[in-house]
Design a protein around this motif. Structure first.
Motif, PDB file in Angstrom:
ATOM      1  N   SER A  23       9.614   1.393  -5.379  1.00  0.00           N
ATOM      2  CA  SER A  23       8.699   2.436  -4.913  1.00  0.00           C
ATOM      3  C   SER A  23       7.311   2.280  -5.494  1.00  0.00           C
ATOM      4  N   LEU A  24       6.371   2.865  -4.781  1.00  0.00           N
ATOM      5  CA  LEU A  24       4.967   2.903  -5.186  1.00  0.00           C
ATOM      6  C   LEU A  24       4.500   4.335  -5.226  1.00  0.00           C
ATOM      7  N   GLN A  25       3.811   4.694  -6.281  1.00  0.00           N
ATOM      8  CA  GLN A  25       3.108   5.972  -6.333  1.00  0.00           C
ATOM      9  C   GLN A  25       1.651   5.694  -6.678  1.00  0.00           C
ATOM     10  N   LEU A  26       0.758   6.247  -5.883  1.00  0.00           N
ATOM     11  CA  LEU A  26      -0.679   6.120  -6.111  1.00  0.00           C
ATOM     12  C   LEU A  26      -1.257   7.528  -6.151  1.00  0.00           C
ATOM     13  N   SER A  27      -1.783   7.914  -7.279  1.00  0.00           N
ATOM     14  CA  SER A  27      -2.240   9.280  -7.458  1.00  0.00           C
ATOM     15  C   SER A  27      -3.722   9.428  -7.122  1.00  0.00           C
ATOM     16  N   SER A  28      -4.134  10.669  -6.964  1.00  0.00           N
ATOM     17  CA  SER A  28      -5.540  11.014  -6.753  1.00  0.00           C
ATOM     18  C   SER A  28      -6.185  10.173  -5.657  1.00  0.00           C
ATOM     19  N   VAL A  29      -5.522  10.125  -4.517  1.00  0.00           N
ATOM     20  CA  VAL A  29      -6.009   9.264  -3.440  1.00  0.00           C
ATOM     21  C   VAL A  29      -7.303   9.792  -2.840  1.00  0.00           C
ATOM     22  N   THR A  30      -8.083   8.865  -2.304  1.00  0.00           N
ATOM     23  CA  THR A  30      -9.306   9.163  -1.580  1.00  0.00           C
ATOM     24  C   THR A  30      -9.246   8.439  -0.241  1.00  0.00           C
ATOM     25  N   PRO A  31     -10.180   8.711   0.651  1.00  0.00           N
ATOM     26  CA  PRO A  31     -10.180   7.984   1.933  1.00  0.00           C
ATOM     27  C   PRO A  31     -10.260   6.458   1.754  1.00  0.00           C
ATOM     28  N   GLU A  32     -10.780   5.991   0.635  1.00  0.00           N
ATOM     29  CA  GLU A  32     -10.842   4.549   0.381  1.00  0.00           C
ATOM     30  C   GLU A  32      -9.459   3.936   0.163  1.00  0.00           C
ATOM     31  N   ASP A  33      -8.452   4.759  -0.018  1.00  0.00           N
ATOM     32  CA  ASP A  33      -7.080   4.261  -0.156  1.00  0.00           C
ATOM     33  C   ASP A  33      -6.389   4.123   1.197  1.00  0.00           C
ATOM     34  N   THR A  34      -7.088   4.440   2.272  1.00  0.00           N
ATOM     35  CA  THR A  34      -6.542   4.220   3.605  1.00  0.00           C
ATOM     36  C   THR A  34      -6.316   2.725   3.822  1.00  0.00           C
ATOM     37  N   ALA A  35      -5.105   2.370   4.212  1.00  0.00           N
ATOM     38  CA  ALA A  35      -4.766   0.946   4.327  1.00  0.00           C
ATOM     39  C   ALA A  35      -3.380   0.802   4.958  1.00  0.00           C
ATOM     40  N   VAL A  36      -3.057  -0.432   5.316  1.00  0.00           N
ATOM     41  CA  VAL A  36      -1.678  -0.793   5.597  1.00  0.00           C
ATOM     42  C   VAL A  36      -1.069  -1.270   4.280  1.00  0.00           C
ATOM     43  N   TYR A  37       0.049  -0.683   3.910  1.00  0.00           N
ATOM     44  CA  TYR A  37       0.711  -0.997   2.644  1.00  0.00           C
ATOM     45  C   TYR A  37       1.945  -1.854   2.913  1.00  0.00           C
ATOM     46  N   TYR A  38       2.039  -2.951   2.155  1.00  0.00           N
ATOM     47  CA  TYR A  38       3.143  -3.888   2.303  1.00  0.00           C
ATOM     48  C   TYR A  38       3.933  -3.999   0.996  1.00  0.00           C
ATOM     49  N   CYS A  39       5.247  -4.161   1.131  1.00  0.00           N
ATOM     50  CA  CYS A  39       6.037  -4.552  -0.021  1.00  0.00           C
ATOM     51  C   CYS A  39       6.410  -6.026   0.125  1.00  0.00           C
ATOM     52  N   ASN A  40       6.622  -6.645  -1.003  1.00  0.00           N
ATOM     53  CA  ASN A  40       6.834  -8.094  -1.034  1.00  0.00           C
ATOM     54  C   ASN A  40       7.780  -8.423  -2.182  1.00  0.00           C
ATOM     55  N   ILE A  41       8.709  -9.334  -1.921  1.00  0.00           N
ATOM     56  CA  ILE A  41       9.563  -9.870  -2.981  1.00  0.00           C
ATOM     57  C   ILE A  41       9.371 -11.380  -3.013  1.00  0.00           C
ATOM     58  N   ARG A  42       9.072 -11.871  -4.197  1.00  0.00           N
ATOM     59  CA  ARG A  42       8.877 -13.310  -4.359  1.00  0.00           C
ATOM     60  C   ARG A  42      10.122 -13.909  -5.009  1.00  0.00           C
ATOM     61  N   SER A  43      10.641 -14.945  -4.345  1.00  0.00           N
ATOM     62  CA  SER A  43      11.782 -15.648  -4.908  1.00  0.00           C
ATOM     63  C   SER A  43      11.369 -17.069  -5.256  1.00  0.00           C
ATOM     64  N   SER A  44      12.293 -17.791  -5.796  1.00  0.00           N
ATOM     65  CA  SER A  44      12.000 -19.169  -6.169  1.00  0.00           C
ATOM     66  C   SER A  44      11.813 -20.062  -4.940  1.00  0.00           C
ATOM     67  N   LEU A  45      12.251 -19.569  -3.769  1.00  0.00           N
ATOM     68  CA  LEU A  45      12.178 -20.387  -2.555  1.00  0.00           C
ATOM     69  C   LEU A  45      11.141 -19.887  -1.564  1.00  0.00           C
ATOM     70  N   ARG A  46      10.921 -18.551  -1.509  1.00  0.00           N
ATOM     71  CA  ARG A  46      10.013 -18.023  -0.495  1.00  0.00           C
ATOM     72  C   ARG A  46       9.642 -16.595  -0.819  1.00  0.00           C
ATOM     73  N   ASP A  47       8.673 -16.093  -0.037  1.00  0.00           N
ATOM     74  CA  ASP A  47       8.279 -14.690  -0.108  1.00  0.00           C
ATOM     75  C   ASP A  47       8.941 -13.920   1.033  1.00  0.00           C
ATOM     76  N   TYR A  48       9.314 -12.698   0.725  1.00  0.00           N
ATOM     77  CA  TYR A  48       9.811 -11.780   1.741  1.00  0.00           C
ATOM     78  C   TYR A  48       8.800 -10.650   1.870  1.00  0.00           C
ATOM     79  N   TRP A  49       8.519 -10.258   3.135  1.00  0.00           N
ATOM     80  CA  TRP A  49       7.530  -9.219   3.381  1.00  0.00           C
ATOM     81  C   TRP A  49       8.117  -8.115   4.247  1.00  0.00           C
ATOM     82  N   GLY A  50       7.681  -6.898   3.980  1.00  0.00           N
ATOM     83  CA  GLY A  50       7.932  -5.824   4.922  1.00  0.00           C
ATOM     84  C   GLY A  50       6.912  -5.903   6.040  1.00  0.00           C
ATOM     85  N   GLN A  51       7.131  -5.121   7.089  1.00  0.00           N
ATOM     86  CA  GLN A  51       6.226  -5.157   8.240  1.00  0.00           C
ATOM     87  C   GLN A  51       4.939  -4.392   7.977  1.00  0.00           C
ATOM     88  N   GLY A  52       4.930  -3.587   6.916  1.00  0.00           N
ATOM     89  CA  GLY A  52       3.740  -2.810   6.598  1.00  0.00           C
ATOM     90  C   GLY A  52       3.812  -1.418   7.171  1.00  0.00           C
TER      91      GLY A  52
END
Length: 119
Positions: A83-112
């Motif tokens: 999980s991610l928690q980002l406090s005291s957000v402002t309009p500058e925090d508007t974005a597409v947020y992705y999660c990612n897991i890095r393994s020894s062979l490859r990266d895995y990504w969420g769709q955002g």
């Protein structure tokens, strides 16, 4: 097939805390030396990818210096989520947020997931 899926509110009001979860499914991915870095990355509109922070397989966290005071990343192995928690957000925090897991062979990504900060 391993899948990562971000979830959370699409709209957050300024000064509130943004909370997102990344659920891992479809494979035996566990926090280990093989799957060693579990990260959150975002992309504001019209800008490049911004690394926010990571929780390592041993539970140690590292954050972007620019976001460190507002960011917290945690993991719930019983739910196969982190999980991610980002406090005291402002309009500058508007974005597409992705999660990612890095393994020894490859990266895995969420769709955002799009998060908009607006009153």
């Amino acid at each position: 097939q391993v899948q990562l899926q971000e979830s959370g509110p699409g709209l957050v009001k300024p000064s509130q805390t943004l909370s997102l979860a990344c659920t891992v499914s479809g494979g035996a991915i566990t926090a280990s030396a093989s799957y060693y870095a579990w990260s959150w990355i975002r992309q504001p509109p019209g800008k490049g990818l911004e690394w926010m922070g990571v929780i390592a397989y041993d539970g140690v966290t590292y954050y972007s210096p620019s976001l460190k005071s507002r960011t917290s990343i945690s993991r719930d192995t019983s739910k196969n989520q982190f999980s991610l928690q980002l406090s005291s957000v402002t309009p500058e925090d508007t974005a597409v947020y992705y999660c990612n897991i890095r393994s020894s062979l490859r990266d895995y990504w969420g769709q955002g997931t799009q998060v908009t900060v607006s009153s």
